[in-house]
Scaffold this active site. Sequence first.
Site, PDB file in Angstrom:
ATOM      1  N   SER A   1      79.491  35.064  68.669  1.00  0.00           N
ATOM      2  CA  SER A   1      80.851  35.599  68.557  1.00  0.00           C
ATOM      3  C   SER A   1      81.822  34.466  68.868  1.00  0.00           C
ATOM      4  O   SER A   1      81.393  33.371  69.218  1.00  0.00           O
ATOM      5  CB  SER A   1      81.054  36.766  69.520  1.00  0.00           C
ATOM      6  OG  SER A   1      80.702  36.386  70.828  1.00  0.00           O
TER       7      SER A   1
ATOM      8  N   SER B   1      69.742  51.659  65.416  1.00  0.00           N
ATOM      9  CA  SER B   1      69.844  51.381  63.982  1.00  0.00           C
ATOM     10  C   SER B   1      68.951  52.312  63.184  1.00  0.00           C
ATOM     11  O   SER B   1      67.883  52.734  63.652  1.00  0.00           O
ATOM     12  CB  SER B   1      69.407  49.929  63.750  1.00  0.00           C
ATOM     13  OG  SER B   1      69.156  49.693  62.394  1.00  0.00           O
TER      14      SER B   1
ATOM     15  N   TYR C   1      63.078  42.765  65.438  1.00  0.00           N
ATOM     16  CA  TYR C   1      64.413  43.323  65.693  1.00  0.00           C
ATOM     17  C   TYR C   1      64.354  44.850  65.746  1.00  0.00           C
ATOM     18  O   TYR C   1      64.827  45.477  66.695  1.00  0.00           O
ATOM     19  CB  TYR C   1      65.402  42.873  64.596  1.00  0.00           C
ATOM     20  CG  TYR C   1      66.625  43.740  64.519  1.00  0.00           C
ATOM     21  CD1 TYR C   1      67.630  43.632  65.473  1.00  0.00           C
ATOM     22  CD2 TYR C   1      66.768  44.710  63.518  1.00  0.00           C
ATOM     23  CE1 TYR C   1      68.748  44.466  65.423  1.00  0.00           C
ATOM     24  CE2 TYR C   1      67.868  45.543  63.458  1.00  0.00           C
ATOM     25  CZ  TYR C   1      68.847  45.409  64.409  1.00  0.00           C
ATOM     26  OH  TYR C   1      69.942  46.243  64.364  1.00  0.00           O
TER      27      TYR C   1
ATOM     28  N   LYS D   1      64.872  47.861  68.955  1.00  0.00           N
ATOM     29  CA  LYS D   1      65.691  49.088  68.960  1.00  0.00           C
ATOM     30  C   LYS D   1      64.821  50.292  69.358  1.00  0.00           C
ATOM     31  O   LYS D   1      65.249  51.158  70.124  1.00  0.00           O
ATOM     32  CB  LYS D   1      66.343  49.308  67.593  1.00  0.00           C
ATOM     33  CG  LYS D   1      67.370  48.249  67.233  1.00  0.00           C
ATOM     34  CD  LYS D   1      68.533  48.231  68.216  1.00  0.00           C
ATOM     35  CE  LYS D   1      69.491  47.086  68.011  1.00  0.00           C
ATOM     36  NZ  LYS D   1      70.456  46.928  69.104  1.00  0.00           N
TER      37      LYS D   1
ATOM     38  N   PHE E   1      73.805  53.428  60.202  1.00  0.00           N
ATOM     39  CA  PHE E   1      73.338  53.103  58.855  1.00  0.00           C
ATOM     40  C   PHE E   1      73.958  51.744  58.479  1.00  0.00           C
ATOM     41  O   PHE E   1      73.807  50.815  59.262  1.00  0.00           O
ATOM     42  CB  PHE E   1      73.562  54.298  57.915  1.00  0.00           C
ATOM     43  CG  PHE E   1      72.453  55.315  58.165  1.00  0.00           C
ATOM     44  CD1 PHE E   1      72.365  56.005  59.383  1.00  0.00           C
ATOM     45  CD2 PHE E   1      71.434  55.494  57.251  1.00  0.00           C
ATOM     46  CE1 PHE E   1      71.292  56.856  59.672  1.00  0.00           C
ATOM     47  CE2 PHE E   1      70.362  56.354  57.525  1.00  0.00           C
ATOM     48  CZ  PHE E   1      70.296  57.026  58.730  1.00  0.00           C
TER      49      PHE E   1
HETATM   50  C1  UD1 Z   1      69.889  45.506  57.064  1.00  0.00           C
HETATM   51  C2  UD1 Z   1      68.881  45.583  58.171  1.00  0.00           C
HETATM   52  C3  UD1 Z   1      69.273  46.666  59.150  1.00  0.00           C
HETATM   53  C4  UD1 Z   1      70.703  46.475  59.627  1.00  0.00           C
HETATM   54  C5  UD1 Z   1      71.616  46.445  58.390  1.00  0.00           C
HETATM   55  C6  UD1 Z   1      73.064  46.247  58.736  1.00  0.00           C
HETATM   56  C7  UD1 Z   1      66.753  44.960  57.113  1.00  0.00           C
HETATM   57  C8  UD1 Z   1      65.400  45.410  56.704  1.00  0.00           C
HETATM   58  N1  UD1 Z   1      67.573  45.889  57.642  1.00  0.00           N
HETATM   59  O1  UD1 Z   1      69.809  46.696  56.294  1.00  0.00           O
HETATM   60  O2  UD1 Z   1      68.403  46.639  60.242  1.00  0.00           O
HETATM   61  O3  UD1 Z   1      71.056  47.554  60.457  1.00  0.00           O
HETATM   62  O4  UD1 Z   1      71.200  45.367  57.550  1.00  0.00           O
HETATM   63  O5  UD1 Z   1      73.317  45.026  59.341  1.00  0.00           O
HETATM   64  O6  UD1 Z   1      67.124  43.807  56.943  1.00  0.00           O
HETATM   65  N2  UD1 Z   1      71.260  43.134  48.776  1.00  0.00           N
HETATM   66  C9  UD1 Z   1      71.298  42.432  47.576  1.00  0.00           C
HETATM   67  N3  UD1 Z   1      71.680  41.120  47.627  1.00  0.00           N
HETATM   68  C10 UD1 Z   1      72.031  40.479  48.779  1.00  0.00           C
HETATM   69  C11 UD1 Z   1      72.001  41.211  49.986  1.00  0.00           C
HETATM   70  C12 UD1 Z   1      71.589  42.531  49.954  1.00  0.00           C
HETATM   71  O7  UD1 Z   1      70.991  42.971  46.523  1.00  0.00           O
HETATM   72  O8  UD1 Z   1      72.356  39.294  48.735  1.00  0.00           O
HETATM   73  C13 UD1 Z   1      70.867  44.559  48.750  1.00  0.00           C
HETATM   74  C14 UD1 Z   1      69.602  44.865  49.555  1.00  0.00           C
HETATM   75  O9  UD1 Z   1      68.461  44.750  48.753  1.00  0.00           O
HETATM   76  C15 UD1 Z   1      69.882  46.311  49.985  1.00  0.00           C
HETATM   77  C16 UD1 Z   1      71.407  46.400  50.070  1.00  0.00           C
HETATM   78  O10 UD1 Z   1      71.909  45.279  49.353  1.00  0.00           O
HETATM   79  O11 UD1 Z   1      69.465  47.183  48.971  1.00  0.00           O
HETATM   80  C17 UD1 Z   1      71.905  46.326  51.496  1.00  0.00           C
HETATM   81  O12 UD1 Z   1      71.319  45.185  52.122  1.00  0.00           O
HETATM   82  P1  UD1 Z   1      71.756  44.706  53.596  1.00  0.00           P
HETATM   83  O13 UD1 Z   1      73.245  44.607  53.664  1.00  0.00           O
HETATM   84  O14 UD1 Z   1      70.970  43.490  53.896  1.00  0.00           O
HETATM   85  O15 UD1 Z   1      71.349  45.924  54.515  1.00  0.00           O
HETATM   86  P2  UD1 Z   1      69.920  46.623  54.734  1.00  0.00           P
HETATM   87  O16 UD1 Z   1      68.832  45.798  54.196  1.00  0.00           O
HETATM   88  O17 UD1 Z   1      70.037  48.030  54.254  1.00  0.00           O
END
Ligand code: UD1
Length: 343
Positions: free
Chosen positions: A37, A127, A152, A156, A181
Amino acid sequence: MSKILVTGGLGYIGSHTVVELHKSGHDIVIIDDLSNSSLKILDGINEIINFNINFIELDLKNFKQTKSFIKENIDIDGVIHFAASKAVGESVEDPLKYYTNNISSLLNLLNALKSLERKINFIFSSSATVYGKPEILPITENESIKVAESPYGNTKQIGEEILFDLVKSSPYFNVISLRYFNPIGAHNSALIGELPIGVPQNLVPFITQTAIGKREILTIFGNDYDTHDGTCLRDYIHVVDLANAHLKALSFLIKKKENNYFDTFNIGTGKASSVLELIKGFEESTGINLNYKIGDRRIGDVDQCFAEVSKANNVLNWKSNLTIEDALVSAWNWEKNINNEKF
Ligand code: UD1
């Protein structure tokens, strides 16, 4: 007026929660070790609320310092515990860092608070990752907890177990664990927001960094999932709505007469959005054309993850109010501000 300790109060969700807590009249003390931070976030908070919030730099891994801090603040009524490391990928590469940071900090804090022998209302930052690949959608709090997919995620789960056991054994702690979420967006002042270190792993910071030119192109991780447009579905929640869930949880605990209370709540919108919908939403609400391509699936991603939120609606009297468009515009304004201010 209650005195509330916010650990990790300069982090992404912590800083937004501090602003909302101050607005509702709480007396706040922030502790943060500044490992992920910036003091610029403290400046941002102070500017938004027009008040100098009480901040102490402290590393909860240091038990001696934690104990003396708590002894000097024996009038604390509530604790919102955000302080933790949160990068899923890094936790796989360096699990000991995650178990040390997230578990020993929690234990030190709880041991110090326990020695006060007075009632503590405690909110734990958890989470949706505790659910792993859900069996039933939308996900309720009754969904089974699977073997964690990452250290991680495991921290939790273990954190919740520690608190559950503590509550059963001690009359001093009432605890709510909030299972977030996907938090996105920033304060509408653009003075506080998320500060990703290095290449962002999460979707929205990657979108805004691509839009501003820090990243060349956004890769969509897979478009062959079993969803309406082939991209993954998530429950994206505005960080200010999420911050307000902490206030509702805290006032619920403060009013509670009984002891030995522990419960978990999903904090999401209940709505599922695909990666493509989020990108389109960003383009439409900001007028920017985003450079993106379809790539391979990312290991560990589940196709769908969205919340059933009626428990938080009914018990905590909380619900989300802000839209995804609000969140995307605020994230974009924040990105432009980070660029100007050189955080
Ligand atoms: C992730 C973490 C979760 C955390 C959340 C919020 C994992 C497995 N989970 O969730 O613990 O609480 O972030 O900080 O990592 N995506 C793309 N391109 C990108 C980045 C993401 O297509 O460059 C897609 C991913 O495939 C996913 C969605 O966007 O379907 C959201 O991804 P992300 O923001 O990383 O969150 P989560 O994976 O859901």
